[in-house]
Design a protein around this motif. Structure first.
Motif, PDB file in Angstrom:
ATOM      1  N   LYS A   1       0.838  -1.203   0.000  1.00 42.07           N
ATOM      2  CA  LYS A   1       0.000   0.000   0.000  1.00 42.07           C
ATOM      3  C   LYS A   1       0.874   1.254   0.000  1.00 42.07           C
ATOM      4  N   GLN A   2       1.968   1.223   0.772  1.00 39.84           N
ATOM      5  CA  GLN A   2       2.880   2.370   0.814  1.00 39.84           C
ATOM      6  C   GLN A   2       3.594   2.553  -0.518  1.00 39.84           C
ATOM      7  N   ILE A   3       3.949   1.458  -1.179  1.00 35.59           N
ATOM      8  CA  ILE A   3       4.627   1.546  -2.476  1.00 35.59           C
ATOM      9  C   ILE A   3       3.693   2.155  -3.513  1.00 35.59           C
ATOM     10  N   LYS A   4       2.428   1.731  -3.510  1.00 34.13           N
ATOM     11  CA  LYS A   4       1.457   2.271  -4.468  1.00 34.13           C
ATOM     12  C   LYS A   4       1.172   3.741  -4.197  1.00 34.13           C
ATOM     13  N   GLY A   5       1.298   4.148  -2.922  1.00 34.72           N
ATOM     14  CA  GLY A   5       1.056   5.546  -2.569  1.00 34.72           C
ATOM     15  C   GLY A   5       2.091   6.471  -3.177  1.00 34.72           C
ATOM     16  N   GLY A   6       3.295   5.955  -3.404  1.00 38.03           N
ATOM     17  CA  GLY A   6       4.333   6.728  -4.081  1.00 38.03           C
ATOM     18  C   GLY A   6       4.911   7.861  -3.268  1.00 38.03           C
TER      19      GLY A   6
END
Length: 136
Positions: free
Chosen positions: A72-77
């Protein structure tokens, strides 16, 4: 016609059932000096054609949740990924795997920050006793 449909359904269910998962309630005594302190934990046993894995359900759920959080943090960018190490849930911190058809068995465990993979090559010695015994 009904028999053909039932046979088709049975074959499709068997073809899709590739992994069998069993749940066990594992009871253990962590301190042999205090036999009244019995701990319990749910364990999972996954069996497929390549082998079997035995591990803690609580640890599996926590690892899955942590992985989802990182994704989720990676997708948040945002660029900053927070991998906070919370205290490990559950009390069983090891995993046992067995591969088929050679039946090689390994224990995965952790001591402090180090991870170890230990091969178990000693065969168990089973003693089969009669159904009834006499104690004199």
């Amino acid at each position: 016609m009904k028999n053909n449909i039932l046979l088709f359904l049975l074959l499709s269910v068997c073809a899709n059932a590739q992994i069998n998962r069993f749940f066990y309630e594992y009871k253990f005594i962590p301190d042999s000096n205090d036999k009244t302190d019995v701990k319990k934990e749910m364990m999972l046993l996954d069996i497929d054609k390549n082998g079997s894995n035995y591990y803690s359900r609580d640890k599996f759920v926590a690892d899955s949740t942590s992985m989802a959080d990182v994704q989720k943090q990676i997708k948040g960018g945002s660029g900053n990924i927070n991998i906070s190490r919370r205290e490990s849930p559950g009390q069983v911190n090891y995993k046992v795997t067995k591969s088929y058809p050679d039946f090689k068995t390994y224990l995965f465990t952790r001591v402090s920050m180090d991870q170890y993979k230990v091969r178990e090559d000693q065969k168990p010695e089973w003693k089969i006793l009669p159904d009834k015994t006499k104690n004199w």
